[in-house]
Design a protein around this motif. Sequence first.
Motif, PDB file in Angstrom:
ATOM      1  N   LEU A  49       0.979  -1.207  -0.059  1.00  0.00           N
ATOM      2  CA  LEU A  49      -0.022   0.027   0.239  1.00  0.00           C
ATOM      3  C   LEU A  49       0.708   1.191  -0.111  1.00  0.00           C
ATOM      4  N   VAL A  50       2.062   1.309   0.879  1.00  0.00           N
ATOM      5  CA  VAL A  50       2.762   2.362   0.765  1.00  0.00           C
ATOM      6  C   VAL A  50       3.751   2.520  -0.362  1.00  0.00           C
ATOM      7  N   ARG A  51       4.163   1.337  -0.985  1.00  0.00           N
ATOM      8  CA  ARG A  51       4.837   1.499  -2.146  1.00  0.00           C
ATOM      9  C   ARG A  51       4.063   2.210  -3.344  1.00  0.00           C
ATOM     10  N   SER A  52       2.837   1.669  -3.284  1.00  0.00           N
ATOM     11  CA  SER A  52       1.838   2.206  -4.224  1.00  0.00           C
ATOM     12  C   SER A  52       1.882   3.605  -3.968  1.00  0.00           C
ATOM     13  N   ALA A  53       1.658   3.964  -3.023  1.00  0.00           N
ATOM     14  CA  ALA A  53       1.369   5.616  -2.687  1.00  0.00           C
ATOM     15  C   ALA A  53       2.470   6.199  -3.141  1.00  0.00           C
ATOM     16  N   ILE A  54       3.857   5.698  -2.841  1.00  0.00           N
ATOM     17  CA  ILE A  54       5.063   6.370  -3.157  1.00  0.00           C
ATOM     18  C   ILE A  54       5.213   6.321  -4.633  1.00  0.00           C
ATOM     19  N   ALA A  55       4.879   5.493  -5.534  1.00  0.00           N
ATOM     20  CA  ALA A  55       4.876   5.565  -6.880  1.00  0.00           C
ATOM     21  C   ALA A  55       4.244   6.525  -7.396  1.00  0.00           C
ATOM     22  N   GLN A  56       2.769   6.665  -7.045  1.00  0.00           N
ATOM     23  CA  GLN A  56       1.909   7.716  -7.209  1.00  0.00           C
ATOM     24  C   GLN A  56       2.582   9.092  -6.986  1.00  0.00           C
ATOM     25  N   LEU A  57       2.929   9.289  -5.926  1.00  0.00           N
ATOM     26  CA  LEU A  57       3.648  10.537  -5.395  1.00  0.00           C
ATOM     27  C   LEU A  57       5.016  10.821  -6.497  1.00  0.00           C
ATOM     28  N   GLU A  58       5.769   9.916  -6.719  1.00  0.00           N
ATOM     29  CA  GLU A  58       6.851  10.108  -7.719  1.00  0.00           C
ATOM     30  C   GLU A  58       6.348  10.395  -9.035  1.00  0.00           C
ATOM     31  N   GLN A  59       5.292   9.796  -9.585  1.00  0.00           N
ATOM     32  CA  GLN A  59       4.854  10.281 -10.843  1.00  0.00           C
ATOM     33  C   GLN A  59       4.233  11.776 -10.726  1.00  0.00           C
ATOM     34  N   ALA A  60       3.528  12.032  -9.819  1.00  0.00           N
ATOM     35  CA  ALA A  60       3.045  13.535  -9.533  1.00  0.00           C
ATOM     36  C   ALA A  60       4.275  14.530  -9.785  1.00  0.00           C
ATOM     37  N   GLU A  61       5.396  14.049  -8.824  1.00  0.00           N
ATOM     38  CA  GLU A  61       6.350  14.940  -9.034  1.00  0.00           C
ATOM     39  C   GLU A  61       7.002  15.118 -10.195  1.00  0.00           C
ATOM     40  N   ARG A  62       7.195  14.182 -11.182  1.00  0.00           N
ATOM     41  CA  ARG A  62       7.937  13.603 -12.328  1.00  0.00           C
ATOM     42  C   ARG A  62       6.893  14.617 -13.311  1.00  0.00           C
ATOM     43  N   ASN A  63       5.629  14.575 -13.241  1.00  0.00           N
ATOM     44  CA  ASN A  63       4.749  15.341 -14.066  1.00  0.00           C
ATOM     45  C   ASN A  63       5.145  16.842 -13.673  1.00  0.00           C
ATOM     46  N   LEU A  64       5.267  17.364 -12.677  1.00  0.00           N
ATOM     47  CA  LEU A  64       5.462  18.631 -12.272  1.00  0.00           C
ATOM     48  C   LEU A  64       6.858  19.110 -12.746  1.00  0.00           C
ATOM     49  N   SER A  65       7.869  18.132 -12.667  1.00  0.00           N
ATOM     50  CA  SER A  65       9.176  18.555 -13.319  1.00  0.00           C
ATOM     51  C   SER A  65       8.954  18.655 -14.974  1.00  0.00           C
ATOM     52  N   LYS A  66       7.996  17.944 -15.648  1.00  0.00           N
ATOM     53  CA  LYS A  66       7.842  17.856 -16.966  1.00  0.00           C
ATOM     54  C   LYS A  66       7.332  19.218 -17.307  1.00  0.00           C
ATOM     55  N   THR A  67       6.747  19.951 -16.407  1.00  0.00           N
ATOM     56  CA  THR A  67       6.051  21.234 -17.049  1.00  0.00           C
ATOM     57  C   THR A  67       7.232  22.199 -17.678  1.00  0.00           C
ATOM     58  N   THR A  68       8.411  21.804 -17.181  1.00  0.00           N
ATOM     59  CA  THR A  68       9.423  22.749 -17.803  1.00  0.00           C
ATOM     60  C   THR A  68       9.993  21.819 -18.879  1.00  0.00           C
ATOM     61  N   VAL A  69       9.901  22.160 -20.137  1.00  0.00           N
ATOM     62  CA  VAL A  69      10.357  21.311 -21.082  1.00  0.00           C
ATOM     63  C   VAL A  69      11.859  21.865 -21.607  1.00  0.00           C
ATOM     64  N   LEU A  70      13.023  20.911 -21.455  1.00  0.00           N
ATOM     65  CA  LEU A  70      14.186  21.265 -21.640  1.00  0.00           C
ATOM     66  C   LEU A  70      14.779  20.535 -23.090  1.00  0.00           C
ATOM     67  N   ALA A  71      15.688  21.156 -23.952  1.00  0.00           N
ATOM     68  CA  ALA A  71      16.288  20.796 -24.812  1.00  0.00           C
ATOM     69  C   ALA A  71      17.210  19.348 -24.621  1.00  0.00           C
ATOM     70  N   PRO A  72      16.499  18.403 -25.587  1.00  0.00           N
ATOM     71  CA  PRO A  72      17.265  17.139 -25.156  1.00  0.00           C
ATOM     72  C   PRO A  72      18.718  17.093 -25.640  1.00  0.00           C
ATOM     73  N   SER A  73      19.076  17.780 -26.569  1.00  0.00           N
ATOM     74  CA  SER A  73      20.506  18.053 -27.174  1.00  0.00           C
ATOM     75  C   SER A  73      20.913  19.107 -27.749  1.00  0.00           C
ATOM     76  N   ALA A  74      21.923  19.511 -28.080  1.00  0.00           N
ATOM     77  CA  ALA A  74      22.317  20.611 -28.772  1.00  0.00           C
ATOM     78  C   ALA A  74      21.956  20.833 -30.152  1.00  0.00           C
ATOM     79  N   GLY A  75      21.471  21.996 -30.551  1.00  0.00           N
ATOM     80  CA  GLY A  75      21.142  22.143 -32.036  1.00  0.00           C
ATOM     81  C   GLY A  75      20.462  23.443 -32.420  1.00  0.00           C
ATOM     82  N   VAL A  76      19.669  23.232 -33.272  1.00  0.00           N
ATOM     83  CA  VAL A  76      18.954  24.787 -33.591  1.00  0.00           C
ATOM     84  C   VAL A  76      17.469  24.270 -33.908  1.00  0.00           C
ATOM     85  N   ILE A  77      16.746  25.200 -32.805  1.00  0.00           N
ATOM     86  CA  ILE A  77      15.379  24.848 -32.927  1.00  0.00           C
ATOM     87  C   ILE A  77      14.572  25.696 -33.886  1.00  0.00           C
ATOM     88  N   THR A  78      13.477  24.909 -34.276  1.00  0.00           N
ATOM     89  CA  THR A  78      12.684  25.851 -35.236  1.00  0.00           C
ATOM     90  C   THR A  78      11.134  25.456 -34.978  1.00  0.00           C
TER      91      THR A  78
END
Length: 391
Positions: free
Chosen positions: A232-261
Motif C-alpha cells: 500500500l505504501v509503495r503504491s502511494a510512493i509511486a503515485q507521488l513520484e509520478q506526480a512529482e515527475r509530471n510537475l518537473s515535466k512542465t518545464t520542457v528542456l532541450a534534449p540535445s544541442a542544435g537549432v530549434i525551429t
Amino acid sequence: MSARSSTVADNVTELEVEGDASTPQSGDNKPAVAPMPQADPAGAGETKGKRKIGRLILMVSVPLLIIMGGLWVWLTGGRFAETDNAYAHQTKIAISADVSGRIASVSVEDNQHVLTGDVLFTLDPEPFRIAVDEDKAALGKARLDVEQLKVSFHTAVASLASAKDTLVVQQELYDRRAILAEKGVASNSTLDELKLSLLSAKNAVTTAEKQVESARAALGGDPAKPTDEHPLVRSAIAQLEQAERNLSKTTVLAPSAGVITQVDDMNVGQYVTAGSAMASLFEADDTWVEANFKETQLEGIEVGMPVEVTFDAYPSRSFEGKVTSISAGTGAEFALIPAQNATGNWVKVVQRVPVRIELEPVSETANLRAGMSALVSVDKGKSTLDKLKGI
C-alpha cells in the motif's frame, strides 16, 4: 619586277606586234586584238600537292589525338565515383511535452541555437503542484493504515495467547472434574458444564489463530517488514513520484544541442496535449550526407572508403568523410507508392542506391543545414589502368 614578269611582258609585246603586221585592217581601220594566253607560274602544282598532304595529315591526326585522349581519360579514370544527387541530413527531434497543459512561457526564438538542458518553454505548474500535495496526503494515510495493521496484528497475537491460556485452564478443570465424576464425587451435570466451557475455549483459540493469520496477510506475510516496504505504501510512493515527475515535466528542456525551429507555432496560453509536436530540433553537430549513386556506380564502393564532399552553399570548402553504410535497397523500394514493374509497358530505369557518408568533425560542420545539396566523390583507390595491371 622579277625576271619571270619581264619575260611574260616581252612575250606579250611580241605577240601584239606580230598581230598588227599579219592581221588585215577592217573597214573601220581598227586592228583585231588576239586573245592573251594565260600564264602558268612555275611551282603551282608543287604547292597544291603540299596542301593535299597537309590536309591528309590533319584529317588523320585530329581523330587520332581524340581517340588517344579518350583512351587516356578512360584508362586513368574509374577511380572516383561522383554524384551530385546528395543531400545533407541531421537528426531531427520533435519537441513535445510529456504532460498536457497550457503554455506559461516560451524561452527561445525561431532558428536559435540551444544547448543541452536549455529551457524551451514551460507549462502552467499549478495543477501539478496540487496533484503532488494530494499524493503526499495519500502516502501519509497509507503509512498510517499500515501502522494500524501492525497494531491489529499484535492485538490478534495477544488475543491468541490469552485464548490459549484460557484453554489450558478449562482443560485442567475438565480433567479434574472428570476424575471426580468417575469416583462418584461430582455429578455428571457439572461435568457437562465444564465440557461446554472447554469447547468454547477451543473455539476461541481457533478464532484467534484466524485473526492472527488475517492480520499477517494484511501486512504482506511479514509483520516485521518496514512500513515503506508494504504494497500500500509503495503504491502511494509511486503515485507521488509520478506526480512529482509530471510537475518537473512542465518545464520542457532541450534534449540535445542544435537549432530549434517552428517556435512561432507556440503561444502563451495555448493548450498543449501530451506527445503533440510543438517544434523541431536539428542536431547541427551531427551531420551526415546521403548520396544517391546510380546502381551502375556501386561497383568498387565499400564501407570505409574516403570521400570528399563539396556543398553548393560553400563551393570553396571541401569536407572529408567516409562511407559508413550502403542501403539495403534502392530508393524506389522505400517509396510511399513503389513502382509496379510487372506491367506490359515497363521501361527500364537506372535505379539509385542511398549511401550514407559520415563527415569528419570540424568546426565548419556546425554551419551546415539539413537538406543542403552536395557533390560527393568517393575514392575507390584504383583506376581502370590499375585494374588492368592487376589482371
